[in-house]
Design a protein around this motif. Structure first.
Motif, short mmCIF file in Angstrom:
data_model
loop_
_atom_site.label_atom_id
_atom_site.label_comp_id
_atom_site.label_asym_id
_atom_site.label_seq_id
_atom_site.Cartn_x
_atom_site.Cartn_y
_atom_site.Cartn_z
N ARG A 1 4.76 5.93 -6.12
CA ARG A 1 3.93 5.56 -7.26
C ARG A 1 4.81 5.40 -8.52
O ARG A 1 4.57 4.52 -9.34
CB ARG A 1 2.87 6.62 -7.49
CG ARG A 1 1.74 6.17 -8.42
CD ARG A 1 0.67 7.24 -8.51
NE ARG A 1 0.06 7.52 -7.21
CZ ARG A 1 -0.91 6.78 -6.67
NH1 ARG A 1 -1.35 5.70 -7.32
NH2 ARG A 1 -1.42 7.10 -5.51
N LYS A 2 5.81 6.28 -8.65
CA LYS A 2 6.72 6.16 -9.80
C LYS A 2 7.53 4.87 -9.70
O LYS A 2 7.78 4.21 -10.72
CB LYS A 2 7.66 7.37 -9.84
CG LYS A 2 6.98 8.66 -10.27
CD LYS A 2 7.97 9.82 -10.27
CE LYS A 2 7.29 11.13 -10.66
NZ LYS A 2 8.25 12.27 -10.62
N LYS B 1 0.85 -1.19 0.00
CA LYS B 1 0.00 0.00 0.00
C LYS B 1 0.88 1.23 0.00
O LYS B 1 1.79 1.36 0.84
CB LYS B 1 -0.91 0.00 1.22
CG LYS B 1 -2.02 -1.04 1.20
CD LYS B 1 -2.95 -0.88 2.40
CE LYS B 1 -4.10 -1.88 2.35
NZ LYS B 1 -5.01 -1.72 3.51
N ILE B 2 0.62 2.12 -0.94
CA ILE B 2 1.45 3.32 -1.05
C ILE B 2 1.41 4.14 0.23
O ILE B 2 2.44 4.63 0.70
CB ILE B 2 0.99 4.17 -2.26
CG1 ILE B 2 1.25 3.40 -3.56
CG2 ILE B 2 1.69 5.52 -2.27
CD1 ILE B 2 0.79 4.11 -4.81
N SER B 3 0.23 4.25 0.85
CA SER B 3 0.09 5.04 2.08
C SER B 3 0.96 4.48 3.21
O SER B 3 1.54 5.24 3.99
CB SER B 3 -1.37 5.09 2.52
OG SER B 3 -1.88 3.77 2.74
N GLU B 4 1.07 3.15 3.28
CA GLU B 4 1.88 2.54 4.35
C GLU B 4 3.36 2.81 4.13
O GLU B 4 4.11 3.03 5.09
CB GLU B 4 1.62 1.04 4.39
CG GLU B 4 0.22 0.67 4.91
CD GLU B 4 0.01 -0.83 4.97
OE1 GLU B 4 0.92 -1.58 4.52
OE2 GLU B 4 -1.05 -1.26 5.46
N LEU B 5 3.80 2.80 2.87
CA LEU B 5 5.20 3.08 2.59
C LEU B 5 5.54 4.55 2.88
O LEU B 5 6.64 4.87 3.33
CB LEU B 5 5.52 2.75 1.13
CG LEU B 5 5.43 1.27 0.73
CD1 LEU B 5 5.89 1.09 -0.71
CD2 LEU B 5 6.26 0.40 1.66
N GLY C 1 -8.33 -2.03 -1.33
CA GLY C 1 -8.25 -2.45 0.06
C GLY C 1 -7.07 -3.34 0.36
O GLY C 1 -6.76 -3.58 1.53
N VAL C 2 -6.43 -3.86 -0.68
CA VAL C 2 -5.27 -4.73 -0.49
C VAL C 2 -3.98 -4.02 -0.90
O VAL C 2 -2.98 -4.05 -0.20
CB VAL C 2 -5.42 -6.03 -1.32
CG1 VAL C 2 -4.15 -6.89 -1.23
CG2 VAL C 2 -6.63 -6.81 -0.85
N GLY C 3 -4.03 -3.34 -2.04
CA GLY C 3 -2.85 -2.67 -2.55
C GLY C 3 -2.41 -3.29 -3.85
O GLY C 3 -3.14 -4.06 -4.47
N PHE C 4 -1.20 -2.95 -4.29
CA PHE C 4 -0.70 -3.56 -5.51
C PHE C 4 0.22 -4.73 -5.15
O PHE C 4 0.88 -4.73 -4.11
CB PHE C 4 -0.01 -2.55 -6.43
CG PHE C 4 1.16 -1.83 -5.84
CD1 PHE C 4 2.45 -2.32 -6.00
CD2 PHE C 4 0.99 -0.62 -5.15
CE1 PHE C 4 3.54 -1.64 -5.47
CE2 PHE C 4 2.07 0.06 -4.63
CZ PHE C 4 3.35 -0.45 -4.79
N TYR C 5 0.23 -5.73 -6.01
CA TYR C 5 0.93 -6.98 -5.72
C TYR C 5 1.29 -7.66 -7.03
O TYR C 5 0.87 -7.24 -8.12
CB TYR C 5 0.06 -7.91 -4.87
CG TYR C 5 -1.24 -8.29 -5.55
CD1 TYR C 5 -1.35 -9.48 -6.27
CD2 TYR C 5 -2.36 -7.45 -5.50
CE1 TYR C 5 -2.53 -9.82 -6.91
CE2 TYR C 5 -3.54 -7.77 -6.14
CZ TYR C 5 -3.62 -8.96 -6.84
OH TYR C 5 -4.78 -9.30 -7.48
N LEU C 6 2.08 -8.72 -6.93
CA LEU C 6 2.44 -9.49 -8.12
C LEU C 6 1.46 -10.65 -8.25
O LEU C 6 1.36 -11.51 -7.37
CB LEU C 6 3.87 -10.03 -8.01
CG LEU C 6 4.99 -9.01 -8.14
CD1 LEU C 6 6.34 -9.71 -8.06
CD2 LEU C 6 4.88 -8.24 -9.45
N ASP C 7 0.73 -10.66 -9.36
CA ASP C 7 -0.19 -11.76 -9.64
C ASP C 7 0.62 -12.91 -10.22
O ASP C 7 1.10 -12.86 -11.34
CB ASP C 7 -1.25 -11.30 -10.65
CG ASP C 7 -2.22 -12.42 -11.02
OD1 ASP C 7 -2.14 -13.49 -10.37
OD2 ASP C 7 -3.03 -12.23 -11.93
#
Length: 339
Positions: free
Chosen positions: A43-44, A27-31, A71-77
């Motif tokens: 984000r970049k 999650k960008i906000s957590e980082l 609600g999860v964030g970005f991840y590797l599928d």
């Protein structure tokens, strides 16, 4: 995390990528809260990782594809990569095949284990089998040989090699048409799967790759390119030969099965039950196979649990072989006379 490290763009990018590889959603906000940088900066970084994967890893599929879930964030599928359960199944099959020398097989097994999410667990599950593994080939370059044959097959280039069988040595020049693995051997096929499997060595067209030596491309010979229809259909060949990879003319083998027919249906996926007597526990079946020597060996391996009805020449051939076997023990078969 120290601010000095956060200022290192390369470190931050690699750290985020590592977390993604470990299966952690980001999650960008957590980082941002952890002082990784501003929202725009992170984000970049995310976009850079996504673009890298799209350009460099699309065909290989080593890492997965960037995905996002609210609600999860970005991840590797990585849904298209192997799960641990799939890996352990593959490992079991590979070890049971005995297809490669220990020096070639175990590195493959180790790669499958180390790339799993729980390598220690998988290692424990196959530790005993790895320790006891003994491959059939004595050579340690089977993969290299297969690569050469596949290249020659693709480009229709002849190969030359020395071949040993039945205590004899021969020199061959053949145009490979495919590689197939059946039972415990890799074979090179140099003719249609419906051709005759010659027992005389001069006309041989199927070769165990582990029996080859001095295998090499022979570009001196020029040959016309074959059409796809002229190549052996290796999938059909595998389905129709059961356990032993012998070429032969396609036939429909009619048999009476005196035991559980599932053993035949598993071995020959195109076989069919045409009638069944549950009281006598007999199933009449038709098996699409070929009339090669491998089919005859399989029939003989069924002992007294199966009888061949058709074609008649296959019945005759089986009786001849049985008579030869009896002769080895000093006996001769006598036809039963109905009273």
């Amino acid at each position: 995390l120290g601010m000095d490290k956060m200022k290192d763009n390369r470190w931050r990018l690699l750290d985020i990528f590592t977390q993604l590889l470990e299966g952690k959603p980001i999650k960008i906000s957590e980082l941002v809260d952890k002082n990784y940088g501003t929202e725009d900066t992170i984000r970049k970084d995310k976009d850079s990782i996504r673009d890298f994967l799209a350009e460099k890893d699309l065909d290989r599929g080593l890492f997965g594809q960037m995905a996002y879930q609210h609600g999860v964030g970005f991840y590797l599928d990585r849904s298209f990569t192997l799960t641990d359960d799939e890996r352990i199944a593959m490992i079991k099959v590979l070890l049971s095949s005995r297809a490669l020398h220990r020096e070639e097989m175990l590195p493959i097994i180790d790669k499958l284990i180390k790339q799993s999410s729980e390598p220690k667990r998988l290692e424990t599950m196959v530790k005993s089998e790895k320790f006891a593994y003994m491959g059939v080939p004595k050579c340690v370059d089977m993969l290299e040989r297969i690569q050469l044959i596949q290249y020659a097959t693709e480009h229709q280039i002849p190969v030359s090699f020395t071949y040993q069988k039945n205590f004899q040595t021969f020199e061959y020049n053949r145009i490979p048409l495919g590689v197939v693995f059946i039972d415990i051997y890799f074979y090179m096929i140099s003719s249609s799967h419906t051709s005759e499997d010659f027992l005389d060595f001069e006309h041989a067209n199927k070769f165990r790759i582990n029996n080859m030596s001095n295998l090499r491309i022979d570009e001196k010979v020029s040959v016309p390119r074959l059409q796809y229809s002229q190549f052996p259909k290796l999938g059909e060949f595998r389905n129709q030969t059961g356990r032993w990879a012998f070429l032969g003319k396609p036939i429909e083998l009619e048999v009476e099965c005196l035991f559980d027919p599932s053993y035949i249906l598993d071995r020959f996926p195109d076989a069919k039950i045409i009638s069944q007597d549950e009281e006598k526990k007999v199933a009449k079946m038709v098996i699409p196979t070929n009339d090669g020597y491998g089919t005859k060996m399989w029939i003989l391996s069924q002992s007294n649990s199966m009888r061949v009805n058709k074609p008649n020449y296959m019945r005759t051939s089986i009786i001849q072989i049985l008579n030869q076997i009896a002769g080895l023990y000093g006996y001769e078969l006598v036809k039963k006379v109905d009273k």
